[in-house]
Design a protein around this motif. Structure first.
Motif, short mmCIF file in Angstrom:
data_model
loop_
_atom_site.label_atom_id
_atom_site.label_comp_id
_atom_site.label_asym_id
_atom_site.label_seq_id
_atom_site.Cartn_x
_atom_site.Cartn_y
_atom_site.Cartn_z
N MET A 305 8.88 21.55 -1.57
CA MET A 305 7.67 20.82 -1.15
C MET A 305 7.07 21.46 0.10
SD MET A 305 8.54 16.77 -1.68
CE MET A 305 6.89 16.28 -1.12
N ALA A 306 7.93 21.81 1.05
CA ALA A 306 7.44 22.42 2.30
C ALA A 306 6.81 23.78 2.00
CB ALA A 306 8.60 22.56 3.28
N GLU A 307 7.48 24.58 1.18
CA GLU A 307 6.95 25.92 0.84
C GLU A 307 5.58 25.82 0.19
OE1 GLU A 307 11.32 27.88 -0.12
OE2 GLU A 307 9.86 27.67 -1.76
N LYS A 308 5.43 24.82 -0.66
CA LYS A 308 4.17 24.68 -1.42
C LYS A 308 3.10 23.92 -0.63
CE LYS A 308 5.39 26.73 -5.26
NZ LYS A 308 4.65 27.88 -5.81
N GLY A 309 3.46 23.41 0.55
CA GLY A 309 2.48 22.68 1.35
C GLY A 309 2.05 21.36 0.72
N VAL A 310 2.94 20.78 -0.06
CA VAL A 310 2.62 19.53 -0.75
C VAL A 310 2.83 18.35 0.20
CG1 VAL A 310 3.46 18.00 -2.59
CG2 VAL A 310 3.14 20.43 -3.04
N TRP A 311 1.94 17.37 0.09
CA TRP A 311 2.08 16.17 0.91
C TRP A 311 3.20 15.26 0.39
CZ3 TRP A 311 -0.34 13.88 5.13
CH2 TRP A 311 -1.46 14.56 5.66
N LEU A 312 3.89 14.64 1.32
CA LEU A 312 4.81 13.56 0.99
C LEU A 312 4.20 12.26 1.51
CD1 LEU A 312 7.62 12.38 0.19
CD2 LEU A 312 8.32 12.84 2.55
N SER A 313 3.98 11.33 0.60
CA SER A 313 3.51 9.99 0.99
C SER A 313 4.65 9.03 0.69
CB SER A 313 2.25 9.64 0.20
OG SER A 313 1.95 8.27 0.31
N THR A 314 5.43 8.71 1.72
CA THR A 314 6.63 7.92 1.46
C THR A 314 6.66 6.66 2.32
OG1 THR A 314 9.00 8.12 1.03
CG2 THR A 314 8.19 9.06 3.11
N GLN A 315 7.68 5.84 2.10
CA GLN A 315 7.71 4.51 2.68
C GLN A 315 9.13 4.19 3.16
OE1 GLN A 315 7.18 4.81 -0.84
NE2 GLN A 315 5.08 5.44 -0.50
N PRO A 316 9.23 3.46 4.26
CA PRO A 316 10.55 3.01 4.70
C PRO A 316 11.00 1.80 3.89
CG PRO A 316 8.88 2.24 6.24
CD PRO A 316 8.16 3.01 5.18
N PHE A 317 11.69 2.04 2.78
CA PHE A 317 12.28 0.92 2.03
C PHE A 317 13.58 0.56 2.74
CE2 PHE A 317 10.12 2.83 -1.95
CZ PHE A 317 8.98 2.07 -1.73
N LEU A 318 13.65 -0.65 3.25
CA LEU A 318 14.76 -1.03 4.13
C LEU A 318 15.70 -2.02 3.45
CD1 LEU A 318 12.66 -1.60 7.38
CD2 LEU A 318 13.80 0.50 6.63
N ALA A 319 16.97 -1.89 3.77
CA ALA A 319 17.98 -2.75 3.14
C ALA A 319 17.72 -4.22 3.45
CB ALA A 319 19.37 -2.34 3.62
N GLU A 320 17.20 -4.51 4.65
CA GLU A 320 17.06 -5.92 5.04
C GLU A 320 15.79 -6.57 4.48
OE1 GLU A 320 16.93 -3.33 7.04
OE2 GLU A 320 15.58 -3.61 8.74
N GLU A 321 14.91 -5.78 3.86
CA GLU A 321 13.69 -6.39 3.33
C GLU A 321 14.02 -7.16 2.05
OE1 GLU A 321 10.54 -6.30 4.63
OE2 GLU A 321 11.48 -5.37 6.37
N ALA A 322 13.34 -8.26 1.89
CA ALA A 322 13.55 -9.07 0.69
C ALA A 322 13.11 -8.28 -0.54
CB ALA A 322 12.75 -10.36 0.79
N VAL A 323 13.82 -8.42 -1.63
CA VAL A 323 13.48 -7.76 -2.89
C VAL A 323 12.93 -8.82 -3.85
CG1 VAL A 323 14.37 -6.43 -4.84
CG2 VAL A 323 15.28 -6.04 -2.55
N PRO A 324 11.70 -8.63 -4.36
CA PRO A 324 11.09 -9.69 -5.18
C PRO A 324 11.58 -9.69 -6.63
CG PRO A 324 9.56 -7.88 -4.93
CD PRO A 324 10.79 -7.50 -4.16
N PHE A 325 12.86 -9.36 -6.85
CA PHE A 325 13.42 -9.36 -8.19
C PHE A 325 14.76 -10.08 -8.16
CE2 PHE A 325 11.15 -5.28 -7.57
CZ PHE A 325 10.09 -5.49 -8.43
N PRO A 326 15.16 -10.74 -9.26
CA PRO A 326 16.45 -11.43 -9.28
C PRO A 326 17.60 -10.42 -9.14
CG PRO A 326 15.17 -11.87 -11.29
CD PRO A 326 14.39 -10.89 -10.49
#
Ligand SMILES: [Zn+2]
Length: 463
Positions: A305-326
């Motif tokens: 990704m770095a070599e190709k100059g591609v953007w990373l659009s990522t997110q901090p998915f955190l263990a303590e965040e509620a998960v909206p699935f059973p």
């Protein structure tokens, strides 16, 4: 139906000399917001503020900032005369910073349950989105990049002043393959049969299923016609969809290439949802410019990704965040897998200096949306407060600018500098010292301005 109405209106306005017929979606906007020529351009003077410019690591000394119309006209340590009709805001040393940007957002899908989003009344879903749009703006987010969902109507309502909310860079429907992330059909809807109506999610423009290069090209062009500023494909499996395991790759190289060609012809780019090395590499090789997520990639793929100059659009998915699935659902287990990847991906960001945008990708949870700012503050687990704030302002604005002439709003964002668009927050404190200020926008963002208009002002004017 809606589009043909737009086109008719656009042609009519063009005939009257009021609009360019190529700007079909903008035509009703221009007519609705045209101001009488005699009215003075509104102006606001922020006196005695410390500027955080969206790029650096320190605040300015005492500064005055004049906004005229929708632009920052002047920034000066010397005093600026207010002049008649100028709204004066006494900063008293507070911090003036750019409005925040969320690079991965779903304006339509934040509040409804999955059931409501897919099967519920579309009017209710849109009203939920309108309410959420105002809440988003009141959290200091003045721009969002929408990565899937029928957000064109909401965007029009915001841009014409019907509803308060952030600027929206819409992708429209996310495009997927049969069984891919975004294919929400029931098994009973298979096999697909051209004589039957489209699935519900496709009818409402949430996602579109395409299984050949030609079909992909058509679906991409449809989104572009509706006003998409970038195109979103789901190149691999996803968390919230019922039929796609996380490890799978979706589109063939030819299908990805068809999307890239259509988007490039239109002056914009393709972003793909992808977690795994295989999905990410295939997308890069097809000419995709932005990888969304990537929490499960390996070292070699990060380097690629770095070599190709591609953007990373990522997110901090955190263990303590509620998960909206059973907890017993496959979606819950998939969520845990990508949460574990958050540390890994931010390690690669540091190691390879990836061009990295920050976003939240909050779905189906109003309560989690209230933590949008907290998810920015959480970035200090991996980055300095300045690095986190740069990501959420000037770097995210750079990503928005990748839409080129398809960007819905002309002008520079994510910075406080002369000539830039006036999307500004006045913060009661210094977020470089205490980034947790962004966790409580109701208290700490005392002024919120978008496009030169004040949407919130706790300290009053003219003092
Ligand atoms: Zn998403």
């Amino acid at each position: 139906m809606r589009i043909s109405l737009f086109r008719t209106l656009a042609v009519l306005l063009a005939t009257l000399g009021l609009s360019d017929p190529c700007m079909a979606q903008d035509a009703p906007v221009a007519a609705a917001t045209a101001a009488p020529a005699a009215r003075a351009v509104p102006a606001t003077l922020f006196q005695n503020v410390r500027v955080y410019d969206g790029k650096g690591t320190a605040l300015s000394g005492p500064t005055n900032v004049l906004v005229r119309g929708n632009r920052i006209e002047r920034i000066s340590s010397a005093s600026i005369a207010a002049g008649p009709g100028v709204t004066v805001i006494a900063g008293n040393g507070r911090t003036l910073m750019p409005g925040l940007i969320d690079a991965h957002w779903h304006t339509i899908l934040v509040r409804p349950t999955p059931e409501q989003a897919i099967f519920g009344d579309v009017g209710f879903t849109n009203l939920l989105a309108g309410a959420e749009a105002r809440a988003t703006l009141m959290r200091g987010f003045t721009s969002v990049r929408d990565l899937g969902g029928p957000s064109f109507g909401l965007k029009q309502a915001i841009d014409t002043g019907v509803v308060e909310g952030p600027r929206i860079w819409p992708a429209g429907a996310m495009i997927t393959v049969t069984s891919g992330h975004g294919d929400f059909r029931m098994p009973s809807e298979l096999p697909r049969d051209a004589s039957r109506p489209l699935s519900r999610m496709e009818q409402i423009g949430g996602s579109m299923v395409a299984d050949s290069p030609d079909a992909v090209r058509q679906r991409v062009r449809e989104q572009l016609m509706l006003g998409a500023s970038q195109i979103k494909l789901t190149a691999g499996g996803g968390v919230s969809s019922p039929h796609s395991p996380l490890d799978v790759s979706a589109f063939t190289p030819e299908e990805l290439k068809a999307a890239v060609d259509a988007a490039t012809n239109w002056g914009t780019y393709v972003a793909v949802h992808a977690y795994t090395p295989a999905a990410v590499r295939r997308a890069i090789d097809a000419g995709v410019k932005v990888i969304e997520h990537a929490h499960l990639i390996d070292d070699a793929t990060a380097r690629y990704m770095a070599e190709k100059g591609v953007w990373l659009s990522t997110q901090p998915f955190l263990a303590e965040e509620a998960v909206p699935f059973p907890p017993d659902s496959s979606q819950y287990r998939k969520k845990q897998a990508v949460v574990a990847g958050t540390d890994v991906i931010y390690g690669f960001v540091r190691k390879y200096r990836l061009k990295t945008a920050w976003g939240t990708d909050i779905l189906f949870s109003e309560s989690q949306a209230r933590r949008q700012g907290a998810l920015l503050a959480a970035m200090t687990r991996w980055f300095t407060p300045a690095e986190a704030l740069v990501m959420a302002t000037s770097t995210n604005a750079e990503l928005l600018a990748l839409s080129g002439l398809r960007s819905p709003y002309e002008g520079k964002l994510g910075v406080v500098e002369e000539g830039a668009l006036a999307d500004l927050l006045l913060v009661d404190g210094n977020p470089l010292d205490n980034i947790k200020l962004v966790e409580d926008p109701a208290r700490n963002f005392v002024v919120i301005m978008k496009d030169g208009t004040i949407y919130k002002n706790l300290i009053g004017a003219g003092k």
